[in-house]
Write a protein that holds these residues in place. Sequence first.
Motif, mmCIF file in Angstrom:
data_model
loop_
_atom_site.group_PDB
_atom_site.id
_atom_site.type_symbol
_atom_site.label_atom_id
_atom_site.label_comp_id
_atom_site.label_asym_id
_atom_site.label_seq_id
_atom_site.Cartn_x
_atom_site.Cartn_y
_atom_site.Cartn_z
ATOM 1 N N SER A 99 0.841 -1.198 0.000
ATOM 2 C CA SER A 99 0.000 0.000 0.000
ATOM 3 C C SER A 99 0.878 1.250 0.000
ATOM 4 O O SER A 99 1.952 1.280 0.603
ATOM 5 C CB SER A 99 -0.936 0.007 1.217
ATOM 6 N N HIS A 100 0.407 2.280 -0.675
ATOM 7 C CA HIS A 100 1.142 3.532 -0.836
ATOM 8 C C HIS A 100 0.468 4.658 -0.063
ATOM 9 O O HIS A 100 -0.758 4.713 0.014
ATOM 10 C CB HIS A 100 1.198 3.904 -2.331
ATOM 11 N N ARG A 101 1.281 5.507 0.520
ATOM 12 C CA ARG A 101 0.792 6.750 1.117
ATOM 13 C C ARG A 101 1.621 7.894 0.579
ATOM 14 O O ARG A 101 2.845 7.777 0.429
ATOM 15 C CB ARG A 101 0.888 6.709 2.644
ATOM 16 N N SER A 122 -3.580 8.067 -2.215
ATOM 17 C CA SER A 122 -2.823 6.857 -2.528
ATOM 18 C C SER A 122 -2.875 6.583 -4.027
ATOM 19 O O SER A 122 -3.853 6.925 -4.697
ATOM 20 C CB SER A 122 -3.398 5.669 -1.758
ATOM 21 N N ARG A 189 -3.358 2.124 4.039
ATOM 22 C CA ARG A 189 -3.376 3.376 3.283
ATOM 23 C C ARG A 189 -3.717 4.573 4.159
ATOM 24 O O ARG A 189 -3.372 5.709 3.826
ATOM 25 C CB ARG A 189 -4.394 3.276 2.138
#
Length: 255
Positions: A99-101, A122, A189
């Motif tokens: 997961s990207h932040r 995200s 996220r």
Amino acid sequence: VKMMREGKQRWLVVSRPADQVWDPIIEFWKTNGFNLVTEAKDVGIVETDWAENRAKLPQDFVRRTLGKVLDGLYSTGERDKFRTRLERNADGSTEIFISHRGAQEVFTGQMKERTMWTARASDPELEAEFLGRLMARLGTDQKVAKAALASAKPERPKAQIEKDQAGSFVKVEEGFDRAWRRVGVAIDRSGFTVEDRDRNKGIYFVRYVGADSQAGDEGFIKKLFGGSTKAAAAVKYQIAVRSSADKSTVSVLNE
């Protein structure tokens, strides 16, 4: 290694136990230039520090002439961090989620003399890109990994907020396995720290400090002239997933 997809969410299923993919995942992030701030093997969480995409730096005449001399004075105003989460399956396989932040630096004040970091949306495509790279790192041919990334068919998820006498909750038109998986990605996220989880009881134990306002670094102006902020106190929650047949509810509870 298989690439799976539901909606915008993608993940890997590896026919190996989590203990056998842990070290390759640690090496994967380090060889991609990231510093790791969390390596919690007991809960299957790996998290990178905030990193700046230096590819976005301006390549003007002055920068080309002076090169690295000015590196410390340039800032792209954007930071990214990633969390990898491992889920153990009953058949001995492992599900891997990335997961990207994101955060971006914005100017504030009447004269725009101050900067602060705010959350950025995200990026599911960036998550997918790193999943494809990890898939190749775990032994899949690069061409096969790219083909799997492109061919993963999306499904349309359904979820909505509802209320009852106890308060608000999220109703998900899916059974427990999919709902549990989707909640885990949402937690990652959102910046919550997972302290523990009990899949049998359907509970994530999390804590939350608020947005990472410093995004792993001081703002550009503060970096030049100094300044600091006090850390906020963490608040603990339980996030409960309850399911019956092909429907689930998700509730946020206090400690």
